[in-house]
Design a protein around this motif. Sequence first.
Motif, PDB file in Angstrom:
ATOM      1  N   ASP A 173      -4.966 -11.399 -17.250  1.00 39.71           N
ATOM      2  CA  ASP A 173      -4.516 -10.728 -16.028  1.00 39.71           C
ATOM      3  C   ASP A 173      -4.730 -11.615 -14.802  1.00 39.71           C
ATOM      4  OD1 ASP A 173      -3.585  -8.509 -17.282  1.00 39.71           O
ATOM      5  OD2 ASP A 173      -5.334  -7.252 -16.860  1.00 39.71           O
ATOM      6  N   LEU A 174      -5.811 -12.368 -14.778  1.00 39.22           N
ATOM      7  CA  LEU A 174      -6.039 -13.266 -13.658  1.00 39.22           C
ATOM      8  C   LEU A 174      -4.997 -14.383 -13.616  1.00 39.22           C
ATOM      9  CD1 LEU A 174      -9.938 -13.691 -13.633  1.00 39.22           C
ATOM     10  CD2 LEU A 174      -8.527 -12.213 -12.186  1.00 39.22           C
ATOM     11  N   THR A 178      -0.147 -14.137  -8.785  1.00 37.02           N
ATOM     12  CA  THR A 178       0.391 -15.151  -7.893  1.00 37.02           C
ATOM     13  C   THR A 178      -0.704 -15.624  -6.935  1.00 37.02           C
ATOM     14  OG1 THR A 178       1.117 -13.517  -6.271  1.00 37.02           O
ATOM     15  CG2 THR A 178       2.665 -14.082  -8.043  1.00 37.02           C
ATOM     16  N   LYS A 179      -0.412 -16.667  -6.193  1.00 35.58           N
ATOM     17  CA  LYS A 179      -1.392 -17.192  -5.249  1.00 35.58           C
ATOM     18  C   LYS A 179      -1.752 -16.146  -4.200  1.00 35.58           C
ATOM     19  CE  LYS A 179      -2.215 -21.090  -2.137  1.00 35.58           C
ATOM     20  NZ  LYS A 179      -1.644 -22.348  -1.580  1.00 35.58           N
ATOM     21  N   GLN A 184      -5.592 -11.730  -2.203  1.00 37.50           N
ATOM     22  CA  GLN A 184      -5.868 -10.317  -1.996  1.00 37.50           C
ATOM     23  C   GLN A 184      -6.968  -9.824  -2.937  1.00 37.50           C
ATOM     24  OE1 GLN A 184      -2.076  -8.418  -2.557  1.00 37.50           O
ATOM     25  NE2 GLN A 184      -1.286  -9.045  -0.553  1.00 37.50           N
ATOM     26  N   PHE A 185      -6.962 -10.343  -4.168  1.00 39.92           N
ATOM     27  CA  PHE A 185      -7.967  -9.941  -5.142  1.00 39.92           C
ATOM     28  C   PHE A 185      -9.368 -10.354  -4.707  1.00 39.92           C
ATOM     29  CE2 PHE A 185     -10.430 -10.989  -9.019  1.00 39.92           C
ATOM     30  CZ  PHE A 185     -10.541  -9.710  -9.542  1.00 39.92           C
ATOM     31  N   GLN A 186      -9.494 -11.535  -4.104  1.00 40.87           N
ATOM     32  CA  GLN A 186     -10.798 -11.987  -3.616  1.00 40.87           C
ATOM     33  C   GLN A 186     -11.304 -11.127  -2.464  1.00 40.87           C
ATOM     34  OE1 GLN A 186     -10.303 -16.114  -2.694  1.00 40.87           O
ATOM     35  NE2 GLN A 186     -10.183 -16.775  -4.846  1.00 40.87           N
ATOM     36  N   GLN A 187     -10.365 -10.633  -1.649  1.00 43.71           N
ATOM     37  CA  GLN A 187     -10.755  -9.806  -0.513  1.00 43.71           C
ATOM     38  C   GLN A 187     -11.010  -8.357  -0.934  1.00 43.71           C
ATOM     39  OE1 GLN A 187      -7.644 -10.263   2.367  1.00 43.71           O
ATOM     40  NE2 GLN A 187      -8.108 -12.424   2.779  1.00 43.71           N
ATOM     41  N   ASP A 188     -10.176  -7.837  -1.847  1.00 43.63           N
ATOM     42  CA  ASP A 188     -10.295  -6.425  -2.261  1.00 43.63           C
ATOM     43  C   ASP A 188     -10.050  -6.325  -3.765  1.00 43.63           C
ATOM     44  OD1 ASP A 188     -10.507  -3.705  -2.355  1.00 43.63           O
ATOM     45  OD2 ASP A 188      -8.546  -3.296  -1.450  1.00 43.63           O
TER      46      ASP A 188
END
Length: 478
Positions: A173-174, A178-179, A184-188
């Motif tokens: 999944d990671l 996309t970049k 966004q994943f790192q932030q939330d």
Amino acid sequence: MLPQLLAYLLQIIKAQYQIIVYLMGVIVGKSLNRKDLDELVQKPYRKLQVDDLPIIDVPETFDYRKLLADYEAQHERPLRPIQRRAKAKHRVPDSLTCPRCQAPSSYLYANNGGNGQYQCKVCQCRFNHRNRFTKQAVFRCPHCKKTLEKIKERKEYHIYKCKNNDCPFYQADLRRMTKKERQQFQQDPQAFKVRYLFREFLFDFLPLASSSPIKPKVDLSRLAASPHVLGLVLTYYVNFGMSSRETAAAMKDIHGVSISHQTVLNYANSAALWIKPFVDRFPYELSGSFCGDETYIRVKGRWHYLFFMFDAVKKIVLSYRVSPNRDTLSAIQAIDDVLRKLPSLPDDLSFVVDGNPIYRLTQHFFAQHGISFDVRQVIGLTNEDPVSEEFRPLKQIIERFNRTFKGNYRPTHGFGAEEGSVSFVMLFVAYFNFLRPHSALEGRIPVVIPELADLPHMPARWTKLIAMAQAFLQQEAA
């Protein structure tokens, strides 16, 4: 004076009716009229991603009495309880038992100096109050084999998550992100579903458990009307899809029998209560090609969901659950109706359904109870995947059946009570399975009963079916 009074009362009744319609419209969210009852309903189900089934490890358990007997037979002497020192610093509670073999406290050691771990002398099990043997099952991720961790407790289910950062499911999944999505994943990270999840359902429902017999409230054999009148009422109301008022009018205009529309409903409800156990427990000869779908009926001014399960080859209705909600429990009960009609569960058992995720969750629920089957989901109106392309013909069969049911249901304009909706659906299923010829079967009835086939007309078949249902109940009671 009397005509004026009647006209005045009629105006009051009409005004009250308009008020009721308006209030119902406010409650339901729109005005109620015949157009609303006839319009096609398309209520999207809740989008929910359901992962594959986990690996379910059921802990092995023993009976300490059998283990003690085996020990004595092997060593020619009994296994003695633990001889505790009089001034033992760490005592074992008298109420404590081994979670693996249920041995009493007299066979348990305080194993690690009073820090909460115990050991059973009978089965050698080490445990504490959070031991794995206190659980009914252990859930493991199917991708990395790691034990799942409970993260949330809901009213109807618990949610388990695989927290292994090296899990192939998580890593895949990671990599698909996309970049921009990675940023966004790192932030939330809570906004993304990237880990394997499993839901353990807590419904108080035991699969394949026989239901209690339904006892009718009204003895149809003591009705003032003749059995032929009852057969005529059911023929008009169920076979021809006439409303209760239209049925009462037909009985008056055609046969000269004066009955009210409420009497028609009372006859239908009583007949449904008699026939239901006969229909539900009849020894059907099934093909194994099962499909299911939900449709809509209106009860008390609101749309309810009707879960149908259908044998696509034999054209037999196997489940007809009416529910106010399109939820997992209703789907579980519908599929359980089918499983209870099978003499044994085949290894290749599968159900063809739509893309609603509740059917995948239903598959998970039955897997927790050791019952396995496949779910083939036909998604959308076009064949975008191989499963939809292969199994769409079966899905179309249940869709055509839904249209047949709606043709009979539409003249009722909805139901004012739950009992009326369930009774009508039950009678329609009895008619469809035992009385109605089917074009796909070359004009034959799906379930042929010789006692019904030899009768000259439909009213006689209805009364004979009720008599057979009454005899079936008496036989079960004996």
